[in-house]
Write an enzyme that holds these catalytic residues in place. Structure first.
Site, mmCIF file in Angstrom:
data_model
loop_
_atom_site.group_PDB
_atom_site.id
_atom_site.type_symbol
_atom_site.label_atom_id
_atom_site.label_comp_id
_atom_site.label_asym_id
_atom_site.label_seq_id
_atom_site.Cartn_x
_atom_site.Cartn_y
_atom_site.Cartn_z
ATOM 1 N N ASP A 47 17.821 112.100 -45.749
ATOM 2 C CA ASP A 47 17.892 110.590 -45.960
ATOM 3 C C ASP A 47 17.667 109.590 -48.067
ATOM 4 O O ASP A 47 18.198 109.611 -48.427
ATOM 5 C CB ASP A 47 17.647 109.009 -45.311
ATOM 6 C CG ASP A 47 18.500 109.175 -44.219
ATOM 7 O OD1 ASP A 47 18.713 108.461 -43.766
ATOM 8 O OD2 ASP A 47 19.690 109.963 -44.568
ATOM 9 N N ALA A 48 16.430 109.927 -47.956
ATOM 10 C CA ALA A 48 15.835 110.073 -49.193
ATOM 11 C C ALA A 48 16.163 110.963 -50.341
ATOM 12 O O ALA A 48 16.897 110.415 -51.344
ATOM 13 C CB ALA A 48 14.407 110.093 -49.157
ATOM 14 N N GLU A 49 16.335 111.596 -50.313
ATOM 15 C CA GLU A 49 17.555 112.837 -50.943
ATOM 16 C C GLU A 49 19.304 111.900 -51.251
ATOM 17 O O GLU A 49 19.407 112.099 -52.303
ATOM 18 C CB GLU A 49 17.364 114.430 -50.965
ATOM 19 C CG GLU A 49 17.964 115.041 -51.275
ATOM 20 C CD GLU A 49 17.934 115.045 -52.887
ATOM 21 O OE1 GLU A 49 18.829 116.176 -53.819
ATOM 22 O OE2 GLU A 49 17.242 114.632 -53.365
ATOM 23 N N TYR A 50 19.533 112.029 -50.129
ATOM 24 C CA TYR A 50 20.494 111.187 -50.212
ATOM 25 C C TYR A 50 20.433 110.091 -51.119
ATOM 26 O O TYR A 50 21.966 109.349 -51.912
ATOM 27 C CB TYR A 50 21.005 111.043 -49.442
ATOM 28 C CG TYR A 50 23.276 110.167 -48.731
ATOM 29 C CD1 TYR A 50 23.034 108.458 -48.808
ATOM 30 C CD2 TYR A 50 23.853 110.840 -49.514
ATOM 31 C CE1 TYR A 50 23.722 108.704 -48.213
ATOM 32 C CE2 TYR A 50 25.330 110.339 -48.828
ATOM 33 C CZ TYR A 50 25.555 109.097 -48.503
ATOM 34 O OH TYR A 50 26.419 108.483 -48.735
ATOM 35 N N SER A 96 32.688 107.978 -14.264
ATOM 36 C CA SER A 96 32.420 109.651 -14.472
ATOM 37 C C SER A 96 33.134 109.407 -13.179
ATOM 38 O O SER A 96 33.237 109.023 -12.090
ATOM 39 C CB SER A 96 31.420 109.506 -14.938
ATOM 40 O OG SER A 96 30.286 109.274 -14.862
ATOM 41 N N LEU A 97 32.596 110.822 -12.944
ATOM 42 C CA LEU A 97 33.020 111.468 -11.130
ATOM 43 C C LEU A 97 31.858 112.067 -10.895
ATOM 44 O O LEU A 97 30.961 112.694 -10.865
ATOM 45 C CB LEU A 97 33.809 112.315 -11.055
ATOM 46 C CG LEU A 97 35.276 112.182 -11.395
ATOM 47 C CD1 LEU A 97 35.991 113.001 -12.413
ATOM 48 C CD2 LEU A 97 35.927 111.247 -10.976
ATOM 49 N N ARG A 153 35.138 107.691 -24.947
ATOM 50 C CA ARG A 153 34.702 107.216 -23.889
ATOM 51 C C ARG A 153 33.594 105.956 -24.127
ATOM 52 O O ARG A 153 33.116 104.713 -23.469
ATOM 53 C CB ARG A 153 34.406 108.176 -22.992
ATOM 54 C CG ARG A 153 34.183 107.682 -21.827
ATOM 55 C CD ARG A 153 33.573 108.450 -20.214
ATOM 56 N NE ARG A 153 33.478 108.099 -18.724
ATOM 57 C CZ ARG A 153 31.888 108.105 -18.920
ATOM 58 N NH1 ARG A 153 30.963 108.955 -20.451
ATOM 59 N NH2 ARG A 153 31.080 107.763 -18.066
ATOM 60 N N GLU A 190 42.409 113.519 -21.039
ATOM 61 C CA GLU A 190 41.204 114.440 -21.352
ATOM 62 C C GLU A 190 41.656 115.158 -22.746
ATOM 63 O O GLU A 190 43.253 114.894 -22.634
ATOM 64 C CB GLU A 190 40.920 115.482 -20.090
ATOM 65 C CG GLU A 190 40.014 116.168 -20.959
ATOM 66 C CD GLU A 190 39.093 115.232 -20.121
ATOM 67 O OE1 GLU A 190 39.131 114.848 -19.403
ATOM 68 O OE2 GLU A 190 37.667 115.903 -19.924
ATOM 69 N N LYS A 330 32.847 121.212 -8.707
ATOM 70 C CA LYS A 330 32.670 122.196 -9.495
ATOM 71 C C LYS A 330 32.253 123.684 -9.335
ATOM 72 O O LYS A 330 32.195 124.222 -8.726
ATOM 73 C CB LYS A 330 31.249 121.702 -10.277
ATOM 74 C CG LYS A 330 30.815 120.407 -10.849
ATOM 75 C CD LYS A 330 31.933 120.174 -12.274
ATOM 76 C CE LYS A 330 31.500 119.432 -12.812
ATOM 77 N NZ LYS A 330 30.304 118.713 -13.985
ATOM 78 N N CYS A 455 -2.549 108.899 -23.383
ATOM 79 C CA CYS A 455 -2.389 109.971 -24.168
ATOM 80 C C CYS A 455 -0.975 109.752 -24.348
ATOM 81 O O CYS A 455 -0.015 108.685 -24.383
ATOM 82 C CB CYS A 455 -1.797 110.454 -22.442
ATOM 83 S SG CYS A 455 -0.263 111.751 -22.145
HETATM 84 S S1 IVH Z 1 39.319 110.842 -13.488
HETATM 85 C C1 IVH Z 1 37.987 107.217 -12.354
HETATM 86 N N1 IVH Z 1 40.820 113.562 -13.322
HETATM 87 O O1 IVH Z 1 35.294 114.727 -16.235
HETATM 88 C C2 IVH Z 1 38.284 109.259 -12.335
HETATM 89 N N2 IVH Z 1 39.311 113.730 -14.660
HETATM 90 O O2 IVH Z 1 33.298 114.460 -15.073
HETATM 91 C C3 IVH Z 1 38.474 109.321 -13.380
HETATM 92 N N3 IVH Z 1 38.161 115.052 -16.130
HETATM 93 O O3 IVH Z 1 35.096 111.412 -17.469
HETATM 94 C C4 IVH Z 1 38.253 110.655 -14.173
HETATM 95 N N4 IVH Z 1 39.785 116.273 -15.364
HETATM 96 O O4 IVH Z 1 36.448 113.141 -18.948
HETATM 97 C C5 IVH Z 1 39.949 112.675 -13.831
HETATM 98 N N5 IVH Z 1 41.838 115.462 -13.009
HETATM 99 C C6 IVH Z 1 41.034 114.297 -13.950
HETATM 100 C C7 IVH Z 1 40.124 114.666 -14.391
HETATM 101 C C8 IVH Z 1 39.225 114.365 -14.927
HETATM 102 C C9 IVH Z 1 38.967 115.945 -16.284
HETATM 103 C C10 IVH Z 1 37.016 114.880 -16.238
HETATM 104 C C11 IVH Z 1 36.872 112.952 -17.365
HETATM 105 C C12 IVH Z 1 36.035 112.698 -16.280
HETATM 106 C C13 IVH Z 1 35.039 113.456 -15.836
HETATM 107 C C14 IVH Z 1 34.190 113.212 -15.189
#
Ligand code: IVH
Length: 706
Positions: A47-50, A96-97, A153, A190, A330, A455
């Protein structure tokens, strides 16, 4: 500075010709640094150089006004906010899931839903299964059928405004198709890149001498977050729709119907999708997709299951950040072989010594891995992991890479068994394993440094936790910066952060003059800190880093006590394990004795209390608002007892909490309502004795509807 190593000519000595040449060079150089910083997250200069380059540019422009270029870096100052994009608050959070790896997890998922909804055994639970695309999620907002905003997101609540970039993606409809479109519709899905497109893009970058992307996912993320939409437009991005946020009218009665509407509107969907009637069908789908994975044109990392009936989805609701009605199943982790160079010990904020394996870099599932967690000393002993060993590493999704096993046949002669240190490598204090079970003498798995406040690593880790995203969320403070602040004694405890700017003004060594900092980055940091002087109670509690108190528990506490003063008073009173305050603490559903003791201990420690009070003097802590304050039960304490007939305990509890009530496990003077079904015993009796209002299940339902 001019890049050739020679000392720059002082500005007042520059000839006009030299000045013009240098302005040209500076404009190109600064533009490139901007691009690397904002678009690649990979600054090439400090940052300084910038800052120095910018100042030099300004000085030359000030002397030769007629040489100011159309592409002068001066013209762009402040054009882009620090992240390069404006922030967008999602109308509905982007969740998320929950993850599953084993078949049993899927069976548990279905069973949990059936229990929650009290489904009769004859009733079919239809679940839709789809591939889980490995890209990044985005939200598209349509008003009157027109695309008005597109956002990433972000942290799920606030994302970045990437509207112009998303407009360049051909599978993102500019306007919704179909006979009837809702007034408001937020489509979530996605953004991803196909494997062949990714390979072609990387080939072109290699030819142009540009840095290569590690995998299609990173490539999609990097391409979407370009400052210049024209760059995004050249990238082969695609979009698949699979969920929605705010919507002005219902999209159907089932997810399957909603998908059909999405297709009508012009979205591409995740295919193949299938409606499944039981767990066997879900698992069969999973196996088929797993087998087909190599032939798919894009990367997937599993499949997603979603309850089809939308009214059931509503009833099921959410836990913390994931819906109860959906699950990501998964695929097994990808593995690779490499050499373990050495084992190092990291000290966490609670003093835990965590061994980390430093590896010869190896690509696992498209990502280069250099470190893996070794968990604890028993794990190292059990697997007999030694420096120099050939090991199998695996990586599953976002999980930290792990060592699966040692290939002993490759072990070098003379490799020594690893000796776990008995003293903290950071401060030299004794490191001990607490006794977990006094009767058997069984020890905790984790060895902890007893150095506490002295520590340095614990202190730095606590501060790191304090500024992390879900806590005070202060941008611009990474491990390196915090460690430097700590050793320079600029910041020893959280409250110091809020005195940083003032201190800096009187300092002989202002931050902007320090290695790795400049006027701009120091100013940004002070602003980021200032922006957090007001903080919600739940975040404040979470930020303290109390053992066992994660985000969900911090929220529970915030909601139960309301204000910081109430928390402090209660924690002080709860030191008496026989007293009412301790009983109240245990009465918070979700807080057991392990958590209660950790809390009481934390606040009983004078230096912790000092830290909290010092911090309290610097920031304004917002009282926790009970959600849905209009509900007749908000802020009330409810106890359910006996058998419920129209809903499960779990659903009753979730419903009461979503209406702002606290659900407790036992009846006391503080209970407002006891909802008693058939078979209620001692709790009902106690309620009668104490004169607490008793409702039947039917009364309760009528009451919460009112
Ligand atoms: S449903 C409330 N459906 O996986 C539920 N997510 O690990 C919203 N993703 O944040 C997500 N394929 O980015 C859904 N067929 C699918 C998906 C999917 C990929 C992603 C998504 C989510 C993430 C969660």
């Amino acid at each position: 500075m001019s890049g050739d190593g020679a000392a720059p000519v002082p500005v007042e000595k520059l000839t006009k010709k030299q000045a013009a040449a240098e302005l040209k060079r500076l404009a190109a150089g600064i533009a490139e640094h901007d691009r690397l910083y904002h678009a690649e997250d990979a600054p090439a200069v400090s940052d300084a150089e910038y800052d120095a380059q910018r100042r030099r540019n300004d000085a030359i422009e000030a002397r030769f006004r007629d040489l100011i270029r159309a592409d002068s870096p001066g013209g762009r100052v402040g054009a882009a906010p620090s992240s390069g994009f404006a922030k967008v608050t999602h109308a509905k959070p982007m969740l998320s899931l929950g993850n599953a790896f084993a078949d049993e997890d899927v069976a548990d998922f279905a069973a949990r839903i059936r229990r929650f909804l009290s489904l009769h055994e004859d009733e079919t639970l239809v679940v839709v299964a789809e591939p889980k695309i490995d890209g990044l999620s985005a939200s598209l907002r349509y008003e009157g059928g027109q695309l008005v905003r597109g956002a990433t997101r972000g942290d799920g609540l606030v994302g970045e405004d990437v509207t112009e970039n998303l407009r360049t993606v051909s599978s993102v409809p500019q306007r919704l198709a179909g006979a009837h479109v809702p007034d408001v519709l937020e489509v979530r899905g996605e953004v991803y890149m196909q494997r062949d497109d990714f390979a072609a893009l990387n080939d072109a970058r290699a030819v142009a001498g540009e840095a290569l992307y590690a995998n299609p996912r990173n490539s999609a993320a990097g391409s979407l977050r370009q400052i210049d939409p024209a760059v995004t437009a050249e990238r082969p991005l695609r979009f698949l729709g699979y969920a929605w946020g705010e919507v002005s009218e219902e999209l159907g009665q089932t997810y399957w119907e909603a998908r059909a509407r999405f297709a009508e509107f012009g979205f591409v969907l995740n295919e193949p999708a299938r409606r499944c009637a039981d767990v066997e069908e879900l698992l069969a789908y999973y196996s088929e997709i797993y087998a087909a994975r190599p032939e798919l044109p894009y990367d997937i990392d599993g499949v997603v299951y979603k309850v089809d009936r939308l009214d059931w989805q509503d009833r099921l609701g959410f836990v913390t950040r994931s819906p109860r009605w959906a699950l990501a199943h998964k695929f097994p982790a990808e593995q690779a072989q490499t050499i373990l160079r050495k084992i190092e010990i990291q000290v966490g904020r609670t003093g835990a010594l965590t061994p980390v394996a430093r590896l010869e870099p190896v690509t696992v599932g498209g990502v280069v891995v250099t470190n893996a967690t070794l968990h604890n000393e028993e794990e190292i002993a059990r697997k007999d992991i030694r420096a120099g060993d050939t090991v199998v590493v695996q990586r599953a999704g976002d999980v930290i890479p792990q060592i699966v096993k040692v290939l002993k046949e490759h072990r070098k002669r003379g490799a020594r068994r690893y000796k776990f240190p008995k003293v903290c490598p950071a401060c030299g204090s004794q490191a001990v394993r607490d006794v977990r079970d006094a009767k058997t003498g069984e020890e905790e798995k984790v060895r902890r440094c007893t150095g506490g406040l002295i520590c340095p690593e614990q202190a730095v880790e606590r501060l790191r936790h304090f500024v992390s995203r879900d806590a005070f969320d202060i941008e611009g403070l990474g491990e390196k910066q915090i460690a430097a602040f700590w050793s320079e004694k600029r910041v020893q405890r959280p409250g110091d952060l809020f005195r940083l700017r003032e201190q800096d003004e009187d300092s002989d060594t202002p931050l902007a003059s320090c290695e790795g900092w400049g006027e701009q980055s120091a100013g940004n940091l002070f602003d980021a800190i200032e922006a957090r002087r007001t903080i919600p109670l739940a975040r404040f509690i979470f930020a303290l880093g109390i053992r066992h108190i994660g985000q969900a528990n911090a929220r529970l506490l915030a909601r139960s006590y309301g204000t910081l003063d109430a928390v402090l008073a209660a924690m002080s009173e709860a030191r008496d394990p026989e007293g009412e305050a301790y009983a109240d603490l245990l009465n918070i559903e979700g807080i057991g004795s392990k958590l209660a003791d950790a809390l009481v201990q934390f606040f009983a420690e004078p230096h912790n209390l000092d830290v909290v009070l010092d911090l309290k003097g610097e920031v304004a802590v917002e009282a926790a608002e009970a959600p849905a304050a209009q509900s007749p039960v908000s802020g009330k304490t409810v106890v359910f007892t006996g058998t419920l007939e129209t809903m499960s305990r779990g659903e009753a509890k979730a419903q009461a909490e979503s209406l702002g009530a606290k659900v407790a496990g036992s009846v006391s003077k503080k209970t407002d309502y006891v909802v008693a079904g058939p078979g209620a015993g001692s709790k009902l009796k106690k309620a009668r004795e104490l004169g607490v209002a008793v409702l039947s299940e039917e009364d309760w339902r009528a009451f919460v509807r009112s």
